[in-house]
Design a protein around this motif. Structure first.
Motif, mmCIF file in Angstrom:
data_model
loop_
_atom_site.group_PDB
_atom_site.id
_atom_site.type_symbol
_atom_site.label_atom_id
_atom_site.label_comp_id
_atom_site.label_asym_id
_atom_site.label_seq_id
_atom_site.Cartn_x
_atom_site.Cartn_y
_atom_site.Cartn_z
ATOM 1 N N GLY A 1 0.799 -1.221 0.000
ATOM 2 C CA GLY A 1 0.000 0.000 0.000
ATOM 3 C C GLY A 1 0.827 1.264 0.000
ATOM 4 N N SER A 2 2.016 1.230 -0.598
ATOM 5 C CA SER A 2 2.864 2.424 -0.668
ATOM 6 C C SER A 2 2.333 3.394 -1.719
ATOM 7 N N ILE A 3 2.826 4.616 -1.666
ATOM 8 C CA ILE A 3 2.338 5.658 -2.556
ATOM 9 C C ILE A 3 2.631 5.329 -4.013
ATOM 10 N N GLU A 4 3.727 4.614 -4.306
ATOM 11 C CA GLU A 4 4.063 4.346 -5.698
ATOM 12 C C GLU A 4 3.053 3.407 -6.352
ATOM 13 N N ALA A 5 2.323 2.628 -5.548
ATOM 14 C CA ALA A 5 1.326 1.721 -6.118
ATOM 15 C C ALA A 5 0.233 2.499 -6.845
ATOM 16 N N GLU A 6 -0.124 3.650 -6.302
ATOM 17 C CA GLU A 6 -1.188 4.452 -6.906
ATOM 18 C C GLU A 6 -0.725 5.151 -8.177
ATOM 19 N N TYR A 7 0.594 5.383 -8.302
ATOM 20 C CA TYR A 7 1.107 6.156 -9.425
ATOM 21 C C TYR A 7 1.889 5.326 -10.434
ATOM 22 N N SER A 8 1.853 3.998 -10.298
ATOM 23 C CA SER A 8 2.430 3.131 -11.318
ATOM 24 C C SER A 8 1.467 3.081 -12.500
ATOM 25 N N TRP A 9 1.871 2.404 -13.572
ATOM 26 C CA TRP A 9 0.947 2.259 -14.706
ATOM 27 C C TRP A 9 0.863 0.810 -15.145
ATOM 28 N N PRO A 10 -0.328 0.206 -15.072
ATOM 29 C CA PRO A 10 -1.530 0.805 -14.492
ATOM 30 C C PRO A 10 -1.402 0.894 -12.970
ATOM 31 N N PRO A 11 -2.245 1.695 -12.337
ATOM 32 C CA PRO A 11 -2.226 1.763 -10.870
ATOM 33 C C PRO A 11 -2.439 0.373 -10.267
ATOM 34 N N LEU A 12 -1.671 0.082 -9.247
ATOM 35 C CA LEU A 12 -1.682 -1.263 -8.680
ATOM 36 C C LEU A 12 -2.801 -1.475 -7.657
ATOM 37 N N THR A 13 -3.493 -2.581 -7.804
ATOM 38 C CA THR A 13 -4.348 -3.075 -6.726
ATOM 39 C C THR A 13 -3.410 -3.680 -5.690
#
Length: 351
Positions: free
Chosen positions: A284-296
């Protein structure tokens, strides 16, 4: 006429006596203002002292204060790698929790190395910190140097109980199960595992949870690749899983950092995510939301865990019987698994 500020500047470092003289109060009053007690100071008097401190540039002597209080008002934190976004976020949360109680934080990295971890712990003990928070590379680290120095410790990122110590963590197996069950819910029957390695060689709960979810669904185990909890480790795992004869249609990566490296490998292979390979990760780190595609991803409640860890050392629960505290995780659903994504989506899970 020479001002008090000029006189001090010519005479050397500013002292508490200089502040008292400038403010027209006793040195005891200055001490009460600087230390927040033990006696109350009238607001107008405190304002005069604070103004003198500002004008003269007074800085309290931390060493002298520590000697008087019998406390360094400092906590030590040892983590594997603060370049990892999860541990960076954890360290920030610990620093905030410590600052709220008036404590400074000394941070060190073990780089996933047992010898360096032990050296960092020894260094913190030698500096007589008030407590140590340790995200160890071992499930049962050697803390004899802290016990000898009578310095309390809290073990972070721990899914198992360590008798005699406060431990903080999440149920890794439970979090992994919900991640894999979510992939199964999308119809996947061949789910691979990108499993991070640890120097202790102990079986990780995330691998256990992956197996449990597959067994409960009557599915065979997909391919497994073991590599580091790093971007290169995830990249290597992705390359091997994509090249597997039994190429999975979904992958559970045991950390967000691994997953980001894995995403690159899948993209380079010309495969679509989540169309051809779905991905779910852990942390649940911040990079998960801003990867492509955003990570579940399975999110760990970092702020709550940090606050509990600091409280066990120097806060409300200090001195209580050591506890093994397990915090709940939740599945943050984004696009990498195949779901339509809305930023607020989250499925609570845990004990």
């Amino acid at each position: 006429m020479t001002t008090p500020a000029v006189q001090v500047a010519r005479g050397g470092p500013v002292t508490r006596k200089d502040v008292a003289r400038y403010a027209g109060v006793s040195t005891a009053v200055v001490s009460y203002v600087v230390n927040g007690g033990p006696k109350k100071v009238a607001p107008a008097t405190e304002a005069k002292v604070q103004d003198a401190i500002r004008v003269l540039g007074y800085r309290p002597n931390a060493a002298a204060r520590a000697l008087k209080l019998g406390s360094s008002e400092t906590l030590g934190l040892v983590i594997p790698d603060n370049s990892n976004p999860f541990f960076s976020q954890f360290a920030h949360a610990v620093e905030d929790a410590a600052a709220a109680l008036g404590y400074a934080l000394v941070l060190s990295n073990s780089d996933g190395n047992v010898a360096k971890e032990r050296r960092n712990v020894r260094n913190l003990a030698a500096r007589q910190v008030d407590g140590v928070l340790l995200a160890s590379v071992l499930f049962e680290p050697d803390l004899e140097v802290l016990e000898t120095a009578d310095i309390p410790a809290v073990l972070l990122n721990q899914e198992r109980d360590a008798p005699g110590f406060n431990t903080i963590g999440v149920d890794l197996a439970a979090g992994a199960r919900i991640a894999v069950e979510h992939l199964i819910g999308h119809g996947h029957t061949n789910i691979g595992l990108a499993m991070g390695t640890n120097v202790s060689g102990s079986l990780d709960g995330r691998e256990v949870g992956w197996r449990q979810a597959l067994q409960a669904a009557g599915l065979p185990e997909g391919p497994v690749v073991y590599s580091g909890f790093t971007w290169p480790g995830g990249y290597l795992a992705g390359q091997r899983l994509v090249a597997s004869v039994n190429r999975p249609t979904a992958i559970f990566a045991t950390s967000d950092t691994q997953a980001v490296g894995l995403l690159r490998a899948v993209h380079e292979a010309g495969l679509s995510i989540p169309g051809e390979i779905a991905v779910v990760s852990f942390d649940g780190s911040i990079e998960a939301e801003y990867s492509w595609p955003p990570l579940t991803t399975v999110e760990q409640p970092v702020a709550a865990m940090a606050e509990a860890a600091v409280a066990a050392l120097v806060g409300a629960t200090r001195g209580e019987k050591p506890q093994h505290r397990i915090f709940p995780t939740k599945l943050n659903i984004r696009q990498s698994c195949g779901c339509p994504w809305t930023p607020s989506t989250g499925v609570p899970h845990g004990t």
